[in-house]
Design an enzyme around this catalytic site. Structure first.
Site, mmCIF file in Angstrom:
data_model
loop_
_atom_site.group_PDB
_atom_site.id
_atom_site.type_symbol
_atom_site.label_atom_id
_atom_site.label_comp_id
_atom_site.label_asym_id
_atom_site.label_seq_id
_atom_site.Cartn_x
_atom_site.Cartn_y
_atom_site.Cartn_z
ATOM 1 N N ILE A 59 12.447 12.004 -21.545
ATOM 2 C CA ILE A 59 11.628 13.042 -22.228
ATOM 3 C C ILE A 59 11.302 12.566 -23.543
ATOM 4 O O ILE A 59 12.158 11.915 -24.438
ATOM 5 C CB ILE A 59 12.412 14.479 -22.226
ATOM 6 N N SER A 60 10.046 12.759 -24.002
ATOM 7 C CA SER A 60 9.517 12.042 -25.313
ATOM 8 C C SER A 60 10.305 13.054 -26.531
ATOM 9 O O SER A 60 10.705 14.146 -26.362
ATOM 10 C CB SER A 60 8.085 12.193 -25.539
ATOM 11 N N PRO A 61 10.454 12.168 -27.729
ATOM 12 C CA PRO A 61 11.066 12.936 -29.034
ATOM 13 C C PRO A 61 10.007 13.953 -29.364
ATOM 14 O O PRO A 61 8.964 13.981 -29.286
ATOM 15 C CB PRO A 61 10.873 11.897 -29.693
#
Length: 286
Positions: A89-91
């Protein structure tokens, strides 16, 4: 003796009951909301995101619902987290920045390539009319679709398939966001982007990628390089039927920080460097 004893018991019970009643003005704040607001204030707004609608969406969407239980304690830190099958999951800042660059409008129809956890799609669902999102990994696609339904993101339409070909059934799209990196911009996505539309996409080899904002003008793409980045590689047709092989970018580059990025003064090949600066010292160790 019975009367006073009974009365004392009633008083004790009444006092205990008062401790259970929430104070006037409502319940205490949700601990997840407190963490989410802190994340937005310190990692999103403080880092330069200004779009009020994007900021409000990140305050609303529960990121902890999109990560595995063993990583929930880290859900509101500004970092990537594993979500299984080699994906992340992206920041939150990256999600906010990519969303802001798209300039989402309430009537937009948006295509996302790489559903992943579903978090980016959930944020965008608060900003546009419809989100069409494709995930190539079946187990991940099913899980994210279930999470999105459970959270009431009914304007997000999911599909399991190869995102390299886009989703022509609902084209053209006002905006396209790609959360995995092909080595070249897929021609199908260019075709499915509406004239005047925007696409944000990381392009390049593993560990040597650049995030681009593309605008479609007169059928052609106008490219704006944003920053070096690192996303998981796009698979499926993007690889031409071949398994992606390790290349020179798969080893640590620029370990001594001698080379700076062509975009700014950050170290070349170092990704997601924020709130940091390079200081030159004559006797600095490598």
């Amino acid at each position: 003796m019975r009367g006073p004893t009974s009365l004392r018991g009633k008083r004790l019970w009444f006092g205990f009951w008062l401790l259970l009643v929430p104070p006037a003005g409502g319940q205490s704040p949700d601990r997840w909301q407190v963490q989410r607001d802190r994340m937005v204030d310190e990692e999103v707004v403080a880092a330069g995101i200004k779009n009020a609608r994007v900021i409000a969406a990140l305050r609303t969407v529960p990121r902890h619902e999109f990560v595995t239980p063993d990583h929930r304690r880290h859900a509101y830190l500004d970092m990537s987290l594993p979500i299984g099958v080699g994906q992340t999951i992206s920041p939150p800042f990256m999600v906010a920045m990519m969303s802001e660059k798209l300039d989402p409008q309430p009537d937009d129809k948006l295509l996302e390539i790489g559903t992943g956890s579903g978090y980016q799609a959930a944020v965008l669902s608060k900003l546009v009319r419809n989100v069409y999102t494709i995930e190539i990994v079946e187990s991940l696609g099913r899980r994210s679709a279930a999470t999105l339904r459970r959270l009431g993101c009914y304007n997000v339409h999911t599909r399991i398939g190869d995102g390299y070909a886009g989703w022509p059934q609902y084209a053209p799209y006002d905006k396209i966001i790609v959360t995995c990196s092909p080595e070249r911009v897929p021609p199908a996505l260019v075709e499915q982007l509406k004239e005047g539309g925007r696409m944000i996409i990381p392009v390049g080899e593993p560990f040597q990628q650049t995030l681009y904002l593309l605008r479609k003008r007169d059928g052609e793409l106008v490219k704006e390089a944003i920053e070096p980045t690192m996303f998981v590689p796009m698979t499926g047709s993007a690889l031409g039927g071949q398994r992606q092989q390790a290349g020179p970018g798969d080893t640590l580059q620029n370990g001594g920080f001698e080379a700076l990025s062509r975009f700014d003064d950050r170290p070349e090949a170092w990704y997601y460097v924020r709130q940091a600066k390079v200081v030159a010292l004559g006797d600095a160790p490598s």
